[in-house]
Design a protein around this motif. Structure first.
Motif, PDB file in Angstrom:
ATOM      1  N   MET A 274       1.009  -1.185   0.078  1.00 30.78           N
ATOM      2  CA  MET A 274       0.001   0.092  -0.225  1.00 30.78           C
ATOM      3  C   MET A 274       0.872   1.277   0.057  1.00 30.78           C
ATOM      4  SD  MET A 274      -3.376  -0.599  -0.082  1.00 30.78           S
ATOM      5  CE  MET A 274      -3.625   1.197   0.308  1.00 30.78           C
ATOM      6  N   ALA A 276      -0.140   3.877  -1.896  1.00 25.05           N
ATOM      7  CA  ALA A 276      -0.911   4.987  -1.890  1.00 25.05           C
ATOM      8  C   ALA A 276      -1.038   5.976  -0.656  1.00 25.05           C
ATOM      9  CB  ALA A 276      -2.368   4.564  -2.464  1.00 25.05           C
ATOM     10  N   ALA A 279      -7.056   9.199   1.702  1.00 26.82           N
ATOM     11  CA  ALA A 279      -7.404  10.177   2.455  1.00 26.82           C
ATOM     12  C   ALA A 279      -8.411   9.558   3.579  1.00 26.82           C
ATOM     13  CB  ALA A 279      -8.674  10.914   1.554  1.00 26.82           C
ATOM     14  N   ASP A 280      -7.790  10.149   4.768  1.00 31.25           N
ATOM     15  CA  ASP A 280      -8.409   9.420   5.910  1.00 31.25           C
ATOM     16  C   ASP A 280      -9.850   9.649   6.237  1.00 31.25           C
ATOM     17  OD1 ASP A 280      -6.251   7.869   6.990  1.00 31.25           O
ATOM     18  OD2 ASP A 280      -5.318  10.125   7.298  1.00 31.25           O
ATOM     19  N   PRO A 309     -12.858   3.804   5.366  1.00 31.33           N
ATOM     20  CA  PRO A 309     -12.147   2.718   5.666  1.00 31.33           C
ATOM     21  C   PRO A 309     -10.608   2.363   5.518  1.00 31.33           C
ATOM     22  CG  PRO A 309     -13.109   2.398   3.583  1.00 31.33           C
ATOM     23  CD  PRO A 309     -13.567   3.761   4.041  1.00 31.33           C
ATOM     24  N   ASP A 310      -9.962   1.905   6.575  1.00 35.10           N
ATOM     25  CA  ASP A 310      -8.593   1.621   6.416  1.00 35.10           C
ATOM     26  C   ASP A 310      -8.156   0.559   5.517  1.00 35.10           C
ATOM     27  OD1 ASP A 310      -5.811   1.067   6.724  1.00 35.10           O
ATOM     28  OD2 ASP A 310      -5.849   2.613   8.606  1.00 35.10           O
ATOM     29  N   ILE A 311      -7.854   0.663   4.359  1.00 35.21           N
ATOM     30  CA  ILE A 311      -7.600  -0.660   3.377  1.00 35.21           C
ATOM     31  C   ILE A 311      -6.516  -1.631   4.177  1.00 35.21           C
ATOM     32  CG2 ILE A 311      -6.805  -1.144   1.073  1.00 35.21           C
ATOM     33  CD1 ILE A 311      -7.604   1.988   0.375  1.00 35.21           C
ATOM     34  N   LEU A 312      -5.453  -1.011   4.655  1.00 29.67           N
ATOM     35  CA  LEU A 312      -4.659  -1.857   4.914  1.00 29.67           C
ATOM     36  C   LEU A 312      -4.806  -2.784   6.304  1.00 29.67           C
ATOM     37  CD1 LEU A 312      -1.229  -2.070   4.467  1.00 29.67           C
ATOM     38  CD2 LEU A 312      -0.941  -0.390   6.351  1.00 29.67           C
ATOM     39  N   GLY A 330       2.985  -1.551   4.216  1.00 31.05           N
ATOM     40  CA  GLY A 330       2.702  -0.625   4.230  1.00 31.05           C
ATOM     41  C   GLY A 330       3.466   0.740   4.053  1.00 31.05           C
ATOM     42  N   LYS A 345       2.683   3.071  14.144  1.00 29.13           N
ATOM     43  CA  LYS A 345       1.901   2.644  13.103  1.00 29.13           C
ATOM     44  C   LYS A 345       1.927   1.172  12.448  1.00 29.13           C
ATOM     45  CE  LYS A 345       0.882   6.015  10.278  1.00 29.13           C
ATOM     46  NZ  LYS A 345       1.000   7.073   9.561  1.00 29.13           N
ATOM     47  N   LYS A 349      -1.382  -1.005  12.595  1.00 32.19           N
ATOM     48  CA  LYS A 349      -2.017  -1.735  11.456  1.00 32.19           C
ATOM     49  C   LYS A 349      -1.996  -3.235  11.427  1.00 32.19           C
ATOM     50  CE  LYS A 349      -2.424   2.510   9.095  1.00 32.19           C
ATOM     51  NZ  LYS A 349      -3.430   3.111   8.247  1.00 32.19           N
TER      52      LYS A 349
HETATM   53  O1  C5P Z   1      -2.509   6.038   8.695  1.00 35.95           O
HETATM   54  P1  C5P Z   1      -2.101   6.364   7.569  1.00 35.95           P
HETATM   55  O2  C5P Z   1      -2.666   6.921   6.729  1.00 35.95           O
HETATM   56  O3  C5P Z   1      -0.490   7.293   7.906  1.00 35.95           O
HETATM   57  O4  C5P Z   1      -1.203   4.968   7.097  1.00 35.95           O
HETATM   58  C1  C5P Z   1      -0.386   4.908   5.954  1.00 35.95           C
HETATM   59  C2  C5P Z   1      -0.553   3.593   5.328  1.00 35.95           C
HETATM   60  O5  C5P Z   1      -1.952   3.094   5.432  1.00 35.95           O
HETATM   61  C3  C5P Z   1      -0.485   3.625   4.001  1.00 35.95           C
HETATM   62  O6  C5P Z   1       0.209   2.408   3.607  1.00 35.95           O
HETATM   63  C4  C5P Z   1      -1.678   3.788   3.336  1.00 35.95           C
HETATM   64  O7  C5P Z   1      -1.727   3.432   2.088  1.00 35.95           O
HETATM   65  C5  C5P Z   1      -2.491   3.272   4.218  1.00 35.95           C
HETATM   66  N1  C5P Z   1      -3.848   3.438   4.264  1.00 35.95           N
HETATM   67  C6  C5P Z   1      -4.946   2.705   3.959  1.00 35.95           C
HETATM   68  N2  C5P Z   1      -5.975   3.164   3.975  1.00 35.95           N
HETATM   69  C7  C5P Z   1      -6.645   4.344   4.654  1.00 35.95           C
HETATM   70  C8  C5P Z   1      -5.558   5.157   5.130  1.00 35.95           C
HETATM   71  C9  C5P Z   1      -4.007   4.873   4.944  1.00 35.95           C
HETATM   72  O8  C5P Z   1      -4.674   1.705   3.839  1.00 35.95           O
HETATM   73  N3  C5P Z   1      -7.670   4.692   4.833  1.00 35.95           N
END
Ligand code: C5P
Length: 405
Positions: A274, A276, A279-280, A309-312, A330, A345, A349
């Motif tokens: 990941m 990318a 956007a949070d 949603p947090d993809i990771l 990540g 982090k 994660k």
């Molecule tokens: O929490 P943060 O955005 O700093 O985390 C960064 C990592 O989490 C990156 O690998 C990013 O691609 C992934 N990410 C995600 N989904 C989100 C926010 C960040 O997968 N909503």
């Protein structure tokens, strides 16, 4: 990285020989000393004068010129890198057979430096078992044979066999020169890489976005393709970047679209990275019309956000419940205390590895270079020295591959 290095650009007789002119420029502009060694048939496409003017060095094709200087041996001995682009089926066959019947093949036979070959030919010739066997032979000997691009060939036909763009060849060749040669260590692996920033619509003309050029993700994809992986890139908004040869690129815009695309591709993936900038948060509501400034539409002054949603994290949950067995990597871009925040982090994660870079003062975004620390779940911390994003990508891949073993 400022010392002048001797780069031999070999050119063989295919129509893509004209692209070699741009490749020569890539190296001369970086300060390297370039010696162009064409085959006799390459000169049917581009004249020796063009190569001499672009490189500032003499151009010969045969082994019987400058015999007093033992040129057929000296050029190869002095080279720090040989890159042959385009490489025809014929020159690949001659190198595989160990021939030395012109200056280019003699140079290759003498050289102990890294050699990078960029094939270009019609699809039938590329796929012919004779060519494939020759390519395997070269790869077994430590020569890096780049994946050809897919697309329009000289005639009406299209398929694998196109020469990658000069900037792509130069980036891979420099990586081999700076980082060392590599083999097909990712052969058969399914790799998914997200890159770029997501965009969350406010109304039809405005959005909230994250800064990201996508360069590091695309560089990771470039290296993976050339190590033999099947690569899918899930790309948000990126700079205008060239797709790595043979990679599948899925374009998305929002975090939720990226979530869907990454999670779909992750089912069969061996490794997901990941890279990318997601956007949070996103606007709770997307207006169907352009919101007006100072109008009764108060939404423009106050935008209510909801969490994406947090993809990771979601991937890690899927892996924990057995829906994917992928290794999960990540990225973290931090302005302060990068190492400390990075470690926290990674733990939060639950990923296997995390590449942390410091982006203080806008550093890294859109630039050609990167650096940072690569953290792994077992507590490992590897410092990644300043280098091109391709060299950083090669180091990240080395670490992922040894983590997997
Ligand atoms: O929490 P943060 O955005 O700093 O985390 C960064 C990592 O989490 C990156 O690998 C990013 O691609 C992934 N990410 C995600 N989904 C989100 C926010 C960040 O997968 N909503």
């Amino acid at each position: 990285m400022s010392e002048k290095r001797n780069v031999v650009v070999g050119v063989s007789g295919g129509i893509a020989a004209y692209k070699a002119c741009h490749l020569v420029r890539e190296f001369t502009e970086a300060g390297d000393n370039v010696r162009v060694v064409p085959t006799e048939s390459a000169l049917n496409f581009v004249g020796a004068a063009t190569f001499e003017a672009l490189s500032g060095n003499p151009v010969d094709t045969g082994v019987f010129t400058k015999v007093d200087e033992v040129q057929h041996v000296r050029v190869g001995q002095e080279a720090d890198l040989i890159v042959i682009a385009p490489a025809t089926a014929d020159v690949i066959a001659r190198i595989a057979a160990g021939r030395a019947d012109d200056l280019l093949t003699a140079t290759v036979l003498v050289a102990t430096c890294p050699i990078v070959i960029a094939p270009a030919m019609h699809t039938e010739m590329w796929l012919n078992p004779a060519t494939q066997a020759n390519v395997d032979t070269l790869r077994d000997r430590g020569i890096v044979v780049l994946e050809p691009a897919h697309g329009r060939l000289t005639g009406k036909d299209s398929g694998p066999g196109r020469l990658p763009e000069p900037s792509q060849i130069a980036a891979m060749a420099r990586t081999v020169m700076d980082h060392g040669t590599f083999d097909r260590s990712l052969f058969g692996k399914n790799v998914v890489i997200s890159a770029g920033g997501t965009q969350e619509n406010i109304d039809p003309v405005r959005f909230i976005g994250n800064r990201s050029s996508g360069r590091q993700g695309f560089a990771l994809a470039d290296i993976a393709v050339n190590r033999g992986a099947n690569v899918t890139i899930i790309a948000g908004d990126t700079d205008d970047l060239l797709s790595p040869p043979g990679a599948t690129v899925v374009k998305v815009r929002s975090a939720r679209q990226m979530y869907q695309a990454v999670h779909d591709a992750a089912v069969d993936a061996d490794i997901v990275i990941m890279a990318a900038a997601v956007a949070d948060y996103r606007p709770e509501e997307e207006a169907g019309h352009k919101l007006k400034k100072g109008h009764a539409d108060e939404q423009l002054a106050t935008i209510t956000l909801v969490e994406n949603p947090d993809i990771l994290k979601g991937l890690v949950e899927k892996r924990n419940s057995g829906e994917t067995s992928a290794t999960i990597v990540g990225f973290a871009a931090e302005t302060d205390n990068p190492l400390e925040y990075g470690k926290a982090k990674l733990a939060r994660k639950g990923a296997d590895m995390l590449m942390v870079n410091s982006v203080q003062g806008g550093k890294v975004f859109g630039e050609e270079r990167n650096s940072g620390w690569l953290l792994s779940a077992d507590g490992g911390v590897e410092e990644i020295a300043d280098g091109t994003k391709h060299v950083v990508a090669a180091e990240i891949w080395d670490a992922i591959e040894s983590f997997e073993r």
